[in-house]
Design an enzyme around this catalytic site. Structure first.
Site, PDB file in Angstrom:
ATOM      1  N   ARG A 288       0.851  -1.184   0.000  1.00  0.00           N
ATOM      2  CA  ARG A 288       0.000   0.000   0.000  1.00  0.00           C
ATOM      3  C   ARG A 288       0.888   1.235   0.000  1.00  0.00           C
ATOM      4  O   ARG A 288       1.487   1.583   1.009  1.00  0.00           O
ATOM      5  CB  ARG A 288      -0.913  -0.021   1.232  1.00  0.00           C
ATOM      6  N   HIS A 292      -3.852   4.110   4.669  1.00  0.00           N
ATOM      7  CA  HIS A 292      -4.894   3.085   4.762  1.00  0.00           C
ATOM      8  C   HIS A 292      -6.224   3.660   4.283  1.00  0.00           C
ATOM      9  O   HIS A 292      -6.920   3.054   3.478  1.00  0.00           O
ATOM     10  CB  HIS A 292      -5.015   2.596   6.198  1.00  0.00           C
ATOM     11  N   TYR A 301       4.175   5.373  11.100  1.00  0.00           N
ATOM     12  CA  TYR A 301       4.505   3.989  11.418  1.00  0.00           C
ATOM     13  C   TYR A 301       5.356   3.285  10.367  1.00  0.00           C
ATOM     14  O   TYR A 301       5.621   2.088  10.487  1.00  0.00           O
ATOM     15  CB  TYR A 301       3.229   3.173  11.676  1.00  0.00           C
TER      16      TYR A 301
END
Length: 394
Positions: A288, A292, A301
């Site tokens: 990805r 998200h 992160y």
């Protein structure tokens, strides 16, 4: 568009399944099925550890069609992200980086096959012939999506993580009970979900039921490396595709940034299912590239160097390199596709901005087919509340 069956192709070199794994600097990975390297080099066929041979046999026009799909899907997705950032959509779940997994698997579906998506399968939706405006109505909050699942053989988007795998399993069990398997024109079902969803009870229950009832179902896991903000190593101790063995059906890992391999592996699994050979788990190993959803900040992160390593494995760049190396297209074709994508994105934007806001009381219209006293009471209460503002200057 790519409609051919997996078969022999005259281009490329022969190889075993020891193909390069995306994002690892080209190290050998015997677990990964890959027909198109990150540099755009073609592999004739791949023999997986279980002996299955994967290949595709496409015309030049079909190769061009796959590239067009990838570019258009990415551009439409980028436009939706921009619309959300400008306040025109409530939220958006981008597929950036996952185009090959979605286009490859979406084009592998036969007309009679049924798909059960999450909320991110915009590429599969596009391949099923659904107007790309449809999911934007959902994320704008003006309707529930709007397409007919039976007409397009593509179920409504599912927001609850993993729930669609149970829906797909029940549907596939019904296909078996209706006797619609065992022949070339039999029906198969595919369920899409992400790596994070594999930790949900619904998904594991679906594995149990699909296996025990030999359901004609392909579980298609897009492993994009992160369950929202949780990295893969916090989700599993083994490669995800290996989990299927514990439930009694085969699993295979495919390079999810390779549109050709994604097509070949999905078509083979669907055909096995339609011929009565039960379920398969496909792990599409991809990444990805974006957030998200548009409410997420992935810089909190993951590190930039990781993203850059995967950027070198971009599915569109590798397909473009292949087309150029094989002299299937010229620069004029690439320019034509880019212009088409630009115009379709502009048209999509115009249509989103012109969507009428629904009347508040229509909220109650389709809750129950034959109405409900409780719903009628709630409608009257909301109507009275809205009416209290009539003539107000505030």
């Amino acid at each position: 568009m790519a409609k051919g069956d997996p078969g022999v192709t005259s281009r490329g070199k022969r190889a075993t399944s020891r193909s390069r794994r995306p994002g690892t600097g080209g190290s050998a990975d015997p677990e990964l099925v890959q027909l198109l390297t990150p540099d755009g080099d073609r592999v004739d066929s791949v023999t997986a550890p279980d002996g299955t041979e994967y290949r595709v046999d496409f015309t030049d026009e079909e190769y061009r069609g796959l590239y067009r799909d990838l570019v258009l899907v990415r551009k439409l997705d980028a436009e939706a992200t921009a619309l959300q950032r400008q306040g025109e959509l409530g939220i958006w779940a981008s597929l950036l980086g996952q185009e090959a997994a979605q286009v490859g698997s979406g084009r592998a579906l036969r007309p009679q096959d049924m798909a059960f998506p999450t909320y991110r399968e915009h590429g599969v939706l596009y391949c099923r012939g659904i107007d790309p405006i449809m999911p934007l109505g959902l994320f704008r909050g003006v309707d529930q999506g709007g397409w007919d699942p039976n007409e397009f053989k593509f179920n409504m988007y599912t927001i609850v993580i993993g729930a669609q795998t149970l829906h797909a399993t029940g549907y596939a069990m019904g296909v078996n009970m209706d006797g619609r398997t065992g022949t070339d024109d039999g029906e198969a079902v595919i369920a899409y979900f992400g790596d994070g969803a594999t930790s949900q009870g619904d998904v594991n229950e679906a594995f149990v039921w699909a296996s025990v009832f030999n359901a004609p179902l392909v579980f298609f896991c897009q492993n994009n490396q992160y369950a929202i903000s949780e990295p893969l190593e916090r989700q599993t101790r083994i490669p995800l595709y290996q989990r299927s063995a514990g439930f009694g059906f085969p699993g295979v890992r495919v390079d999810g940034n390779d549109v050709l391999a994604s097509y070949a592996v999905t078509r083979a699994a669907l055909d096995n299912a339609r011929h009565g050979q039960g379920p398969t788990l496909i792990e599409a190993y991809t990444y990805r590239m974006g957030a998200h959803t548009t409410t997420d900040d992935p810089t909190r992160y993951r590190i930039a160097s990781e993203v850059e390593a995967w950027r070198a494995k971009d599915p569109i760049a590798r397909m473009r390199a292949f087309l150029s190396k094989q002299q299937i297209v010229d620069e004029a074709y690439f320019a034509e596709v880019d212009e088409q994508a630009k115009q379709e994105a502009l048209h999509l934007r115009e249509r989103v901005l012109s969507m009428p806001d629904p009347q508040p009381l229509t909220l109650f219209d389709n809750v129950y087919a034959h109405g409900s006293p409780l719903i009628d009471t709630q409608r009257e209460q909301l109507s009275a509340y809205l009416g209290s503002f009539e003539g107000s200057t505030h």
